[in-house]
Design a protein around this motif. Structure first.
Motif, PDB file in Angstrom:
ATOM      1  N   TYR A   1     146.521  59.025  -3.482  1.00  0.00           N
ATOM      2  CA  TYR A   1     145.852  59.326  -4.736  1.00  0.00           C
ATOM      3  C   TYR A   1     146.596  58.650  -5.886  1.00  0.00           C
ATOM      4  O   TYR A   1     147.813  58.495  -5.841  1.00  0.00           O
ATOM      5  N   ALA A   2     145.866  58.293  -6.921  1.00  0.00           N
ATOM      6  CA  ALA A   2     146.474  57.771  -8.142  1.00  0.00           C
ATOM      7  C   ALA A   2     146.724  58.953  -9.079  1.00  0.00           C
ATOM      8  O   ALA A   2     145.924  59.890  -9.121  1.00  0.00           O
ATOM      9  N   PRO A   3     147.823  58.922  -9.811  1.00  0.00           N
ATOM     10  CA  PRO A   3     148.061  60.007 -10.763  1.00  0.00           C
ATOM     11  C   PRO A   3     146.984  60.036 -11.843  1.00  0.00           C
ATOM     12  O   PRO A   3     146.441  59.001 -12.221  1.00  0.00           O
ATOM     13  N   ILE A   4     146.695  61.211 -12.331  1.00  0.00           N
ATOM     14  CA  ILE A   4     145.701  61.382 -13.387  1.00  0.00           C
ATOM     15  C   ILE A   4     146.325  60.977 -14.714  1.00  0.00           C
ATOM     16  O   ILE A   4     147.456  61.357 -15.027  1.00  0.00           O
ATOM     17  N   ALA A   5     145.592  60.215 -15.502  1.00  0.00           N
ATOM     18  CA  ALA A   5     146.036  59.886 -16.850  1.00  0.00           C
ATOM     19  C   ALA A   5     145.645  61.042 -17.753  1.00  0.00           C
ATOM     20  O   ALA A   5     144.571  61.617 -17.621  1.00  0.00           O
TER      21      ALA A   5
ATOM     22  N   ILE B   1     142.177  69.706  -8.906  1.00  0.00           N
ATOM     23  CA  ILE B   1     143.404  69.112  -9.440  1.00  0.00           C
ATOM     24  C   ILE B   1     144.598  69.913  -8.946  1.00  0.00           C
ATOM     25  O   ILE B   1     144.627  71.142  -9.028  1.00  0.00           O
ATOM     26  N   CYS B   2     145.598  69.186  -8.429  1.00  0.00           N
ATOM     27  CA  CYS B   2     146.828  69.836  -7.987  1.00  0.00           C
ATOM     28  C   CYS B   2     148.013  68.936  -8.319  1.00  0.00           C
ATOM     29  O   CYS B   2     147.850  67.766  -8.658  1.00  0.00           O
ATOM     30  N   ALA B   3     149.193  69.498  -8.225  1.00  0.00           N
ATOM     31  CA  ALA B   3     150.428  68.781  -8.557  1.00  0.00           C
ATOM     32  C   ALA B   3     151.089  68.284  -7.282  1.00  0.00           C
ATOM     33  O   ALA B   3     151.188  69.000  -6.290  1.00  0.00           O
ATOM     34  N   LEU B   4     151.536  67.045  -7.328  1.00  0.00           N
ATOM     35  CA  LEU B   4     152.172  66.398  -6.183  1.00  0.00           C
ATOM     36  C   LEU B   4     153.548  65.927  -6.612  1.00  0.00           C
ATOM     37  O   LEU B   4     153.697  65.328  -7.672  1.00  0.00           O
ATOM     38  N   ARG B   5     154.550  66.196  -5.803  1.00  0.00           N
ATOM     39  CA  ARG B   5     155.901  65.728  -6.116  1.00  0.00           C
ATOM     40  C   ARG B   5     155.929  64.202  -6.016  1.00  0.00           C
ATOM     41  O   ARG B   5     155.555  63.639  -4.999  1.00  0.00           O
ATOM     42  N   ALA B   6     156.382  63.575  -7.088  1.00  0.00           N
ATOM     43  CA  ALA B   6     156.417  62.114  -7.132  1.00  0.00           C
ATOM     44  C   ALA B   6     157.722  61.603  -6.533  1.00  0.00           C
ATOM     45  O   ALA B   6     158.744  62.282  -6.566  1.00  0.00           O
TER      46      ALA B   6
ATOM     47  N   ALA C   1     153.341  64.560 -10.337  1.00  0.00           N
ATOM     48  CA  ALA C   1     152.125  63.832 -10.723  1.00  0.00           C
ATOM     49  C   ALA C   1     150.944  64.730 -10.432  1.00  0.00           C
ATOM     50  O   ALA C   1     150.885  65.392  -9.398  1.00  0.00           O
ATOM     51  N   LEU C   2     150.003  64.765 -11.353  1.00  0.00           N
ATOM     52  CA  LEU C   2     148.772  65.509 -11.130  1.00  0.00           C
ATOM     53  C   LEU C   2     147.755  64.561 -10.510  1.00  0.00           C
ATOM     54  O   LEU C   2     147.643  63.408 -10.929  1.00  0.00           O
ATOM     55  N   ILE C   3     147.057  65.048  -9.481  1.00  0.00           N
ATOM     56  CA  ILE C   3     146.053  64.208  -8.802  1.00  0.00           C
ATOM     57  C   ILE C   3     144.729  64.933  -8.740  1.00  0.00           C
ATOM     58  O   ILE C   3     144.673  66.158  -8.805  1.00  0.00           O
ATOM     59  N   ASP C   4     143.655  64.154  -8.615  1.00  0.00           N
ATOM     60  CA  ASP C   4     142.309  64.680  -8.443  1.00  0.00           C
ATOM     61  C   ASP C   4     141.941  64.504  -6.979  1.00  0.00           C
ATOM     62  O   ASP C   4     141.802  63.374  -6.488  1.00  0.00           O
ATOM     63  N   LEU C   5     141.801  65.598  -6.247  1.00  0.00           N
ATOM     64  CA  LEU C   5     141.517  65.549  -4.812  1.00  0.00           C
ATOM     65  C   LEU C   5     140.153  64.933  -4.518  1.00  0.00           C
ATOM     66  O   LEU C   5     139.896  64.503  -3.399  1.00  0.00           O
ATOM     67  N   ASN C   6     139.268  64.864  -5.509  1.00  0.00           N
ATOM     68  CA  ASN C   6     137.941  64.259  -5.327  1.00  0.00           C
ATOM     69  C   ASN C   6     137.970  62.745  -5.467  1.00  0.00           C
ATOM     70  O   ASN C   6     136.939  62.108  -5.281  1.00  0.00           O
ATOM     71  N   LYS C   7     139.138  62.177  -5.803  1.00  0.00           N
ATOM     72  CA  LYS C   7     139.213  60.736  -6.033  1.00  0.00           C
ATOM     73  C   LYS C   7     140.354  60.076  -5.264  1.00  0.00           C
ATOM     74  O   LYS C   7     141.309  59.564  -5.855  1.00  0.00           O
ATOM     75  N   PRO C   8     140.274  60.047  -3.910  1.00  0.00           N
ATOM     76  CA  PRO C   8     141.319  59.343  -3.146  1.00  0.00           C
ATOM     77  C   PRO C   8     141.190  57.841  -3.345  1.00  0.00           C
ATOM     78  O   PRO C   8     140.118  57.344  -3.687  1.00  0.00           O
ATOM     79  N   LEU C   9     142.287  57.130  -3.138  1.00  0.00           N
ATOM     80  CA  LEU C   9     142.254  55.671  -3.264  1.00  0.00           C
ATOM     81  C   LEU C   9     141.589  55.033  -2.057  1.00  0.00           C
ATOM     82  O   LEU C   9     141.608  55.481  -0.981  1.00  0.00           O
TER      83      LEU C   9
END
Length: 161
Positions: free
Chosen positions: A129-133, A142-147, A153-161
């Motif tokens: 996932y790309a971090p949310i701007a 939306i959940c938090a992922l350890r960078a 980094a906050l990511i949107d689970l509906n938008k994988p790369l």
């Protein structure tokens, strides 16, 4: 061997229960994460100037631990009593005032306090996932992922790369 495995499983469970389950931050629509971070830093610096650390230490002694059995030079089983160690507790009297001032400062700047859940392994399941701007408001996707290298980094689970 079985006892060792059970002890390891218990330790793993205890350590996992100590891990945070959410990430606390601030959200404001139309603001980049960089701007939010700068505002948060400014509020933290102001709080540190107004309420500097006021630490107090206390030494806590463990006291005397009595022996048992018929100890006489180690001949009759049992063990001798001993004086326990001690540890130092540190308390910052101004910590709560700094935290309250920081929260008030961010509120005055138009931010709202938010909590985002930490992403689970099942949610990620090998995808990238790309971090949310920006500084988004909480949402189920939306959940938090350890960078890598620290941070979150906050990511949107509906938008994988």
């Amino acid at each position: 061997m079985r006892q060792t495995l059970m002890a390891f499983a218990a330790l793993t469970t205890v350590l996992a229960s100590c891990a945070p389950t959410s990430y606390s931050g601030y959200a404001k629509s139309g603001v980049t994460r960089e701007t939010a971070a700068l505002d948060d830093t400014a509020c933290s610096v102001e709080a540190n100037k107004l309420f500097p650390a006021a630490t107090f230490t206390t030494t806590v002694y463990s006291g005397y631990h009595g022996g048992y059995g018929g100890y006489a030079g180690g001949y009759w089983g049992g063990y001798p009593g001993y004086w326990g160690g001690s540890h130092v507790q540190v308390r910052d009297a101004n910590a709560s005032m700094r935290a309250e001032h920081r929260a008030d400062c961010m509120t005055l700047k138009g931010y709202a306090a938010v909590n985002h859940p930490i992403c689970t392994d099942d949610q990620i399941s090998g995808r990238k996932y790309a971090p949310i701007a920006g500084a988004p408001k909480p949402a189920p996707n939306i959940c938090a992922l350890r960078a890598k290298g620290g941070g979150v980094a906050l990511i949107d689970l509906n938008k994988p790369l």
